[in-house]
Design a protein around this motif. Structure first.
Motif, PDB file in Angstrom:
ATOM      1  N   PHE A  46       0.817  -1.215   0.000  1.00 35.15           N
ATOM      2  CA  PHE A  46       0.000   0.000   0.000  1.00 35.15           C
ATOM      3  C   PHE A  46       0.852   1.267   0.000  1.00 35.15           C
ATOM      4  O   PHE A  46       0.548   2.229  -0.722  1.00 35.15           O
ATOM      5  N   LEU A  47       1.933   1.297   0.774  1.00 34.59           N
ATOM      6  CA  LEU A  47       2.722   2.541   0.824  1.00 34.59           C
ATOM      7  C   LEU A  47       3.459   2.787  -0.493  1.00 34.59           C
ATOM      8  O   LEU A  47       3.525   3.925  -0.974  1.00 34.59           O
ATOM      9  N   GLU A  48       3.968   1.736  -1.111  1.00 32.88           N
ATOM     10  CA  GLU A  48       4.640   1.927  -2.411  1.00 32.88           C
ATOM     11  C   GLU A  48       3.608   2.376  -3.457  1.00 32.88           C
ATOM     12  O   GLU A  48       3.863   3.263  -4.269  1.00 32.88           O
ATOM     13  N   THR A  49       2.408   1.782  -3.403  1.00 33.33           N
ATOM     14  CA  THR A  49       1.334   2.170  -4.332  1.00 33.33           C
ATOM     15  C   THR A  49       0.916   3.612  -4.079  1.00 33.33           C
ATOM     16  O   THR A  49       0.638   4.364  -5.019  1.00 33.33           O
ATOM     17  N   SER A  50       0.903   4.012  -2.810  1.00 32.58           N
ATOM     18  CA  SER A  50       0.562   5.410  -2.486  1.00 32.58           C
ATOM     19  C   SER A  50       1.574   6.366  -3.110  1.00 32.58           C
ATOM     20  O   SER A  50       1.193   7.384  -3.698  1.00 32.58           O
ATOM     21  N   ALA A 125       0.932  15.184   2.426  1.00 22.02           N
ATOM     22  CA  ALA A 125       0.638  13.798   2.047  1.00 22.02           C
ATOM     23  C   ALA A 125       1.111  12.844   3.138  1.00 22.02           C
ATOM     24  O   ALA A 125       0.363  11.951   3.572  1.00 22.02           O
ATOM     25  N   ILE A 126       2.318  13.052   3.628  1.00 22.77           N
ATOM     26  CA  ILE A 126       2.861  12.193   4.697  1.00 22.77           C
ATOM     27  C   ILE A 126       1.931  12.235   5.917  1.00 22.77           C
ATOM     28  O   ILE A 126       1.514  11.205   6.458  1.00 22.77           O
ATOM     29  N   THR A 183      -4.594  -1.404  -0.889  1.00 25.05           N
ATOM     30  CA  THR A 183      -4.147  -1.145  -2.271  1.00 25.05           C
ATOM     31  C   THR A 183      -5.317  -1.190  -3.241  1.00 25.05           C
ATOM     32  O   THR A 183      -5.473  -0.355  -4.121  1.00 25.05           O
ATOM     33  N   LEU A 184      -6.213  -2.179  -3.039  1.00 24.56           N
ATOM     34  CA  LEU A 184      -7.367  -2.348  -3.926  1.00 24.56           C
ATOM     35  C   LEU A 184      -8.282  -1.135  -3.914  1.00 24.56           C
ATOM     36  O   LEU A 184      -8.923  -0.812  -4.913  1.00 24.56           O
ATOM     37  N   HIS A 185      -8.370  -0.463  -2.767  1.00 22.37           N
ATOM     38  CA  HIS A 185      -9.336   0.638  -2.620  1.00 22.37           C
ATOM     39  C   HIS A 185      -8.696   2.013  -2.788  1.00 22.37           C
ATOM     40  O   HIS A 185      -9.358   3.027  -2.591  1.00 22.37           O
ATOM     41  N   ALA A 186      -7.407   2.058  -3.168  1.00 23.01           N
ATOM     42  CA  ALA A 186      -6.647   3.318  -3.082  1.00 23.01           C
ATOM     43  C   ALA A 186      -7.085   4.374  -4.092  1.00 23.01           C
ATOM     44  O   ALA A 186      -6.918   5.557  -3.852  1.00 23.01           O
ATOM     45  N   VAL A 342      -7.140   7.712   0.724  1.00 20.12           N
ATOM     46  CA  VAL A 342      -6.359   8.943   0.960  1.00 20.12           C
ATOM     47  C   VAL A 342      -5.318   9.195  -0.128  1.00 20.12           C
ATOM     48  O   VAL A 342      -5.279  10.297  -0.698  1.00 20.12           O
ATOM     49  N   PRO A 343      -4.485   8.230  -0.525  1.00 23.67           N
ATOM     50  CA  PRO A 343      -3.515   8.512  -1.587  1.00 23.67           C
ATOM     51  C   PRO A 343      -4.174   8.857  -2.923  1.00 23.67           C
ATOM     52  O   PRO A 343      -3.674   9.709  -3.668  1.00 23.67           O
ATOM     53  N   GLY A 344      -5.282   8.241  -3.223  1.00 25.86           N
ATOM     54  CA  GLY A 344      -5.988   8.561  -4.473  1.00 25.86           C
ATOM     55  C   GLY A 344      -6.499   9.981  -4.448  1.00 25.86           C
ATOM     56  O   GLY A 344      -6.287  10.763  -5.401  1.00 25.86           O
ATOM     57  N   TRP A 345      -7.126  10.376  -3.351  1.00 27.59           N
ATOM     58  CA  TRP A 345      -7.607  11.755  -3.232  1.00 27.59           C
ATOM     59  C   TRP A 345      -6.446  12.747  -3.301  1.00 27.59           C
ATOM     60  O   TRP A 345      -6.524  13.767  -3.962  1.00 27.59           O
ATOM     61  N   LEU A 346      -5.335  12.415  -2.623  1.00 21.17           N
ATOM     62  CA  LEU A 346      -4.166  13.319  -2.627  1.00 21.17           C
ATOM     63  C   LEU A 346      -3.587  13.450  -4.034  1.00 21.17           C
ATOM     64  O   LEU A 346      -3.187  14.535  -4.456  1.00 21.17           O
ATOM     65  N   ALA A 347      -3.566  12.340  -4.758  1.00 21.85           N
ATOM     66  CA  ALA A 347      -3.016  12.371  -6.127  1.00 21.85           C
ATOM     67  C   ALA A 347      -3.845  13.307  -7.006  1.00 21.85           C
ATOM     68  O   ALA A 347      -3.307  14.119  -7.771  1.00 21.85           O
TER      69      ALA A 347
END
Ligand code: SDX
Length: 379
Positions: A46-50, A125-126, A183-186, A342-347
């Motif tokens: 998940f963190l690498e995908t983020s 982001a962090i 990861t699936l929901h990111a 969260v990572p998807g929204w941040l992206a």
């Protein structure tokens, strides 16, 4: 603007240009930055995908070590936010608590530098990736009258969240399963909550408010709230024998089957089979769950009737079964979806900032003109 151009729910209307993720609803394809979701679930975490979603490429070892170290060591929350959570009613929904905490979090980090600066974006982001899980777990512990469990820097992202929920260090299989679920929901292109994030981002508000807007939108039962509704549906059905009568009743009343259907996918959501496989492994290790059998029967019967309309299970249909087996209470399921997204929204926030234009659509006016005001005594 003519009525013909109006599309309810903006169905099929491009709202932005983006290179973050891609969905082909007819073939059931989902890619993050061009990489298939199945490969990220198998080889990444998940963190690498983020990092991939937010910064556009898979990190080098140095980049990843630094990104992960920052996140694993910045998971604590301000004591004032803990005190605020103490004031929430015990029956508050976790998504409402999370939305309030996201805005409160931003109060401690007022915008001192340019919103567009790389280090402001990186630090925001962090903080958000690191602290959102701690907020969810703290609310859950405190609504039971317990002190929140502090994060343990040596635990992985997924293991630490499960640990903060019940102070028990999860087995590797449970932690890995949860990481794959995240990861699936990111990320999932311009879904309702991401669209809401884009609109708020376009006003140049800070990322904490952007995420609070998105969290509020995700909570609805037609969107992220469906995973909780699916679990409640399976519990209400209660047995395999009751599946057909239950679905007959629902469909006779023209009610939607939770966890089924999708605005884009007209085949089975590619995330569902990955969740089914995770569920199988969990049940093999930790014992079977009869709700899985009920879910499989719901899928069989509902697909028989709805497939012709292109209605199949979506990501929310199986996720709840996995979370339940991991010991997560049903009313936290959507908050977990929020943690993952969260990572998807941040992206998308970062991408909108890079080429911003305030969202201000128009309307097809259906009202009257030139009405004379009447005083209340004449009405
Ligand atoms: C998520 O957009 C995303 O990417 C979201 C998401 C993400 O990762 O961000 O994928 C996550 O939100 C998944 C969806 C979770 N929601 C649910 O499971 C709730 C149940 N699903 C439905 O509410 C519905 O399928 C939607 C809202 C998801 C999509 O519906 P649409 O595109 O608005 O379609 P519609 O409501 O116009 O329905 C079209 C037809 C209707 O029949 P008719 O009136 O034409 O005869 O399909 C039927 C609907 O009744 N239909 C269903 C159904 N979904 C649509 N019938 C029964 N059960 C359903 N679930």
């Amino acid at each position: 603007m003519s009525v013909g151009e109006y599309k309810p729910g903006l169905e099929g209307v491009p709202a932005t240009q983006s290179n973050i993720s891609y969905v082909d609803g007819l073939t059931g394809l989902l890619e993050y930055r061009g990489i298939r979701i199945e490969d990220l679930c198998k080889y990444s975490n998940f963190l690498e995908t983020s990092f991939l979603l937010i910064f556009g490429e898979l990190p080098t070892m140095t980049e990843f070590d630094s990104f992960r170290h920052e996140i694993l060591h910045r998971r604590r929350i301000k004591y004032r936010i803990r005190d605020m959570i103490k004031c929430f009613p015990d029956q508050a929904h976790p998504m409402d608590a999370l939305q309030a905490c996201a805005v409160a979090m931003g109060m401690f980090y007022p915008l001192k530098r340019d919103l567009h600066s790389a280090d402001y974006i990186y630090n925001a982001a962090i903080r958000l990736i690191a602290k959102i899980p701690t907020l969810v777990a703290a609310f859950h512990m405190m609504r039971q009258g317990n002190d929140p469990v502090p994060p343990r820097d040596e635990l992985s992202y997924a293991a630490n969240f499960l640990y903060m929920l019940n102070e028990v260090e999860p087995e590797p299989l449970a932690a890995h399963t949860f990481d794959v679920c995240l990861t699936l929901h990111a990320e999932h292109t311009v879904n309702a909550s991401t669209f809401c994030a884009l609109v708020t981002a376009s006003t140049l508000n800070d990322p904490y408010v952007v995420l609070a807007s998105a969290i509020g939108t995700l909570g609805g039962p037609l969107h992220g709230g469906a995973n909780e509704e699916v679990m409640r549906m399976l519990e209400e059905i209660g047995s395999i024998e009751n599946v057909k009568p239950y679905l007959d009743r629902k469909m006779a009343n023209k009610e939607k089957i939770m966890g089924f259907g999708h605005r884009i996918y007209k085949v089975k959501d590619p995330r569902a089979p990955v969740l089914e496989e995770l569920a199988d492994k969990l049940f093999d290790r930790f014992g079977h769950d009869r709700y899985y059998d009920i879910a499989k029967e719901v899928e069989r019967v509902a697909t028989e009737r709805l497939a012709e309309k292109g209605i199949y299970p979506n990501v929310d249909f199986y996720s709840g079964l996995v979370y339940k087996k991991l010991g997560i209470p049903t009313d936290l399921f959507t908050a977990i979806f929020a943690i993952a997204r969260v990572p998807g929204w941040l992206a998308h926030w970062k991408e909108q900032l890079a080429d911003n234009r305030l969202f201000r659509p128009t309307q097809v006016y259906t009202g009257l003109h030139g009405i004379t005001y009447k005083s209340i005594s004449d009405r």
